[in-house]
Enzyme design. Sequence first.
Site, mmCIF file in Angstrom:
data_model
loop_
_atom_site.group_PDB
_atom_site.id
_atom_site.type_symbol
_atom_site.label_atom_id
_atom_site.label_comp_id
_atom_site.label_asym_id
_atom_site.label_seq_id
_atom_site.Cartn_x
_atom_site.Cartn_y
_atom_site.Cartn_z
ATOM 1 N N LEU A 138 -8.317 -31.823 23.518
ATOM 2 C CA LEU A 138 -8.492 -33.267 23.312
ATOM 3 C C LEU A 138 -7.183 -33.911 22.830
ATOM 4 C CD1 LEU A 138 -10.646 -35.605 23.090
ATOM 5 C CD2 LEU A 138 -10.994 -34.902 20.726
ATOM 6 N N GLU A 140 -3.336 -34.992 21.830
ATOM 7 C CA GLU A 140 -2.058 -35.141 22.539
ATOM 8 C C GLU A 140 -0.973 -35.471 21.528
ATOM 9 O OE1 GLU A 140 -2.412 -38.038 25.668
ATOM 10 O OE2 GLU A 140 -4.177 -37.054 26.516
ATOM 11 N N SER A 145 -5.428 -38.297 15.545
ATOM 12 C CA SER A 145 -6.551 -38.994 14.882
ATOM 13 C C SER A 145 -7.050 -40.125 15.773
ATOM 14 C CB SER A 145 -6.097 -39.566 13.535
ATOM 15 O OG SER A 145 -5.536 -38.560 12.734
ATOM 16 N N GLN A 290 -11.592 -18.745 -22.548
ATOM 17 C CA GLN A 290 -12.440 -19.892 -22.173
ATOM 18 C C GLN A 290 -11.785 -20.739 -21.075
ATOM 19 O OE1 GLN A 290 -13.500 -21.924 -25.819
ATOM 20 N NE2 GLN A 290 -15.373 -20.720 -25.956
ATOM 21 N N GLU A 374 -10.231 -31.437 13.607
ATOM 22 C CA GLU A 374 -11.578 -32.000 13.820
ATOM 23 C C GLU A 374 -11.814 -33.188 12.885
ATOM 24 O OE1 GLU A 374 -14.863 -29.431 14.753
ATOM 25 O OE2 GLU A 374 -13.498 -27.820 15.327
HETATM 26 C C1 LIG Z 1 -4.257 -25.441 13.497
HETATM 27 C C2 LIG Z 1 -4.724 -26.573 14.347
HETATM 28 C C3 LIG Z 1 -5.598 -26.344 15.397
HETATM 29 C C4 LIG Z 1 -5.992 -27.390 16.226
HETATM 30 N N1 LIG Z 1 -6.811 -27.140 17.293
HETATM 31 C C5 LIG Z 1 -7.100 -28.138 18.169
HETATM 32 C C6 LIG Z 1 -7.842 -27.875 19.360
HETATM 33 O O1 LIG Z 1 -8.261 -26.734 19.623
HETATM 34 N N2 LIG Z 1 -8.058 -28.894 20.231
HETATM 35 C C7 LIG Z 1 -7.618 -30.161 19.989
HETATM 36 O O2 LIG Z 1 -7.866 -31.029 20.811
HETATM 37 N N3 LIG Z 1 -6.915 -30.445 18.864
HETATM 38 C C8 LIG Z 1 -6.650 -29.470 17.948
HETATM 39 N N4 LIG Z 1 -5.928 -29.731 16.809
HETATM 40 C C9 LIG Z 1 -5.414 -31.087 16.619
HETATM 41 C C10 LIG Z 1 -6.057 -31.825 15.450
HETATM 42 O O3 LIG Z 1 -7.348 -32.242 15.786
HETATM 43 C C11 LIG Z 1 -5.108 -32.982 15.085
HETATM 44 O O4 LIG Z 1 -3.977 -32.382 14.480
HETATM 45 C C12 LIG Z 1 -5.758 -33.972 14.155
HETATM 46 O O5 LIG Z 1 -6.729 -34.733 14.833
HETATM 47 C C13 LIG Z 1 -4.714 -34.926 13.559
HETATM 48 O O6 LIG Z 1 -3.927 -35.481 14.571
HETATM 49 P P1 LIG Z 1 -2.318 -35.455 14.447
HETATM 50 O O7 LIG Z 1 -1.888 -34.079 14.134
HETATM 51 O O8 LIG Z 1 -1.766 -36.129 15.619
HETATM 52 O O9 LIG Z 1 -2.034 -36.315 13.139
HETATM 53 P P2 LIG Z 1 -1.996 -37.903 13.058
HETATM 54 O O10 LIG Z 1 -3.074 -38.516 13.889
HETATM 55 O O11 LIG Z 1 -0.587 -38.349 13.253
HETATM 56 O O12 LIG Z 1 -2.399 -38.113 11.521
HETATM 57 C C14 LIG Z 1 -1.502 -37.705 10.473
HETATM 58 C C15 LIG Z 1 -2.183 -37.912 9.157
HETATM 59 O O13 LIG Z 1 -2.454 -39.293 8.982
HETATM 60 C C16 LIG Z 1 -3.552 -39.431 8.115
HETATM 61 N N5 LIG Z 1 -4.483 -40.393 8.739
HETATM 62 C C17 LIG Z 1 -5.050 -40.314 9.960
HETATM 63 N N6 LIG Z 1 -5.812 -41.406 10.186
HETATM 64 C C18 LIG Z 1 -5.716 -42.178 9.080
HETATM 65 C C19 LIG Z 1 -6.267 -43.447 8.678
HETATM 66 N N7 LIG Z 1 -7.062 -44.123 9.495
HETATM 67 N N8 LIG Z 1 -5.927 -43.938 7.465
HETATM 68 C C20 LIG Z 1 -5.117 -43.267 6.645
HETATM 69 N N9 LIG Z 1 -4.573 -42.063 6.947
HETATM 70 C C21 LIG Z 1 -4.874 -41.533 8.133
HETATM 71 C C22 LIG Z 1 -4.188 -38.055 7.916
HETATM 72 O O14 LIG Z 1 -3.793 -37.538 6.660
HETATM 73 C C23 LIG Z 1 -3.548 -37.238 9.021
HETATM 74 O O15 LIG Z 1 -3.433 -35.870 8.683
HETATM 75 C C24 LIG Z 1 -5.536 -28.706 15.964
HETATM 76 C C25 LIG Z 1 -4.689 -28.928 14.882
HETATM 77 C C26 LIG Z 1 -4.274 -27.903 14.082
HETATM 78 C C27 LIG Z 1 -3.340 -28.188 12.940
#
Ligand SMILES: Cc1cc2nc3c(=O)[nH]c(=O)nc-3n(C[C@H](O)[C@H](O)[C@H](O)COP(=O)(O)OP(=O)(O)OC[C@H]3O[C@@H](n4cnc5c(N)ncnc54)[C@H](O)[C@@H]3O)c2cc1C
Length: 401
Positions: A138, A140, A145, A290, A374
């Site tokens: 899912l 990219e 997020s 404690q 997730e």
């Molecule tokens: C080990 C691992 C395994 C994964 N496996 C999969 C997989 O199998 N398939 C798949 O599709 N994806 C996978 N992912 C991707 C994962 O779902 C994304 O990393 C996640 O959704 C966050 O997206 P991003 O890394 O682009 O971070 P970003 O979207 O850039 O977000 C960065 C940070 O911003 C903060 N943030 C986000 N939204 C908000 C908001 N609205 N307000 C304030 N703060 C916010 C959060 O702290 C977040 O960590 C995996 C990720 C990891 C690390």
Amino acid sequence: MTHVLSKSDRSYLDWPFFDQRHRDLQQQLDSWAAQHISDGHGHDVDQACIDLVKQLGEGGWLTHAIGGKTYGAATDVIDTRALCLLRETLARHSGLADFAFAMQGLGSGAISLFGAEEQKQTYLSAVARGEKIAAFALSEPEAGSDVAAMQCAATPDGNDYILNGEKTWISNGGIADMYVVFARTGEAPGARGISAFIVDAGSPGFEIAERIDVIAPHPLARLKFTQCRIPASQRIGEAGQGFKVAMATLDVFRTSVAAAALGFARRAMDEALHRATSRKMFNQTLADFQLTQAKFAQMATAIDSSALLIYRAAWQRDQGKKVTKEAAMAKLTATESAQQVIDAALQMFGGLGVVCEVPVERLYREIRALRIYEGASEVQQLIIGRELLKEFAATTSGEEK
Ligand SMILES: Cc1cc2nc3c(=O)[nH]c(=O)nc-3n(C[C@H](O)[C@H](O)[C@H](O)COP(=O)(O)OP(=O)(O)OC[C@H]3O[C@@H](n4cnc5c(N)ncnc54)[C@H](O)[C@@H]3O)c2cc1C
């Protein structure tokens, strides 16, 4: 040290959320894992993961990760309480075993929920037997997020679709036999113009562009699609319904991420209790202080709070009710508090806690990504807030009538 739960540790299984079959299942897996699964793994994490999927398939455990008895599943609809108990138990024994189990479910979840008959027959029983490894693609580089910002595109071409674009952070990337890939098909802007496809490994135009090393090693990759031709029969569900497919799949598995965090926290607690009661200092043991007891009190309360939220959400889902808010509460609480429990456990080990590959050090690395994937904790907070406001609006509009 054995990590099979003792009779008193198993007391939470008496909670009314569970049926006897759940208690039996947990106990069977606990004994099986103690015999078949080791804590650590060698340097070849790909091979370790492939072996674990095979073992879990042979043991029959993967039948709980898919839905549909006709295709070899334990139940027609995935039993969320069973899923959570299995993940919690596996995570307590081995993070990689939990990962191998969970990804078979998440990677094939869209097929269990929305797949056509032929897709179910081709993929589900092979996934349940551990003969095909599954992945869920899912995210990219520019859409994590904010899933609806995805750019990977699938353009219709006769009876096919042509896939172009990238996916990243894809668990099992590089070892999977099949990938459920979400791509923009353009029926409508934003979330309404996305569809889900099954892409077999080795399809022309599909490559593993990069392998990614993370703090708790498991197979992870960036995928690239260049003019990759996919038969339209590989689309899961209706065109334009991919966002719904992705969210419904995550809705099933989100509570189980919380359960894995709970398993890590329980293991850390177990390790800390053994260490604190045996470590001599100042003419007594670490556990006699404690300050240590207060820490244990916080850890135990965090563990029980998480467990209550997790099994409430799982039970509620198994009653056929909506769990968007409850699953988010479970994931937020369990992952954030497991991080604290594990950190407290590591602290009790002193210098020994930061030695590479001791259990608490491994748990310390293992838990971190669960607060991100997730749906990061901040995203869970937004979901909970939004759902609460919706409920409030529904109540007040009812009052006005
Ligand atoms: C080990 C691992 C395994 C994964 N496996 C999969 C997989 O199998 N398939 C798949 O599709 N994806 C996978 N992912 C991707 C994962 O779902 C994304 O990393 C996640 O959704 C966050 O997206 P991003 O890394 O682009 O971070 P970003 O979207 O850039 O977000 C960065 C940070 O911003 C903060 N943030 C986000 N939204 C908000 C908001 N609205 N307000 C304030 N703060 C916010 C959060 O702290 C977040 O960590 C995996 C990720 C990891 C690390």
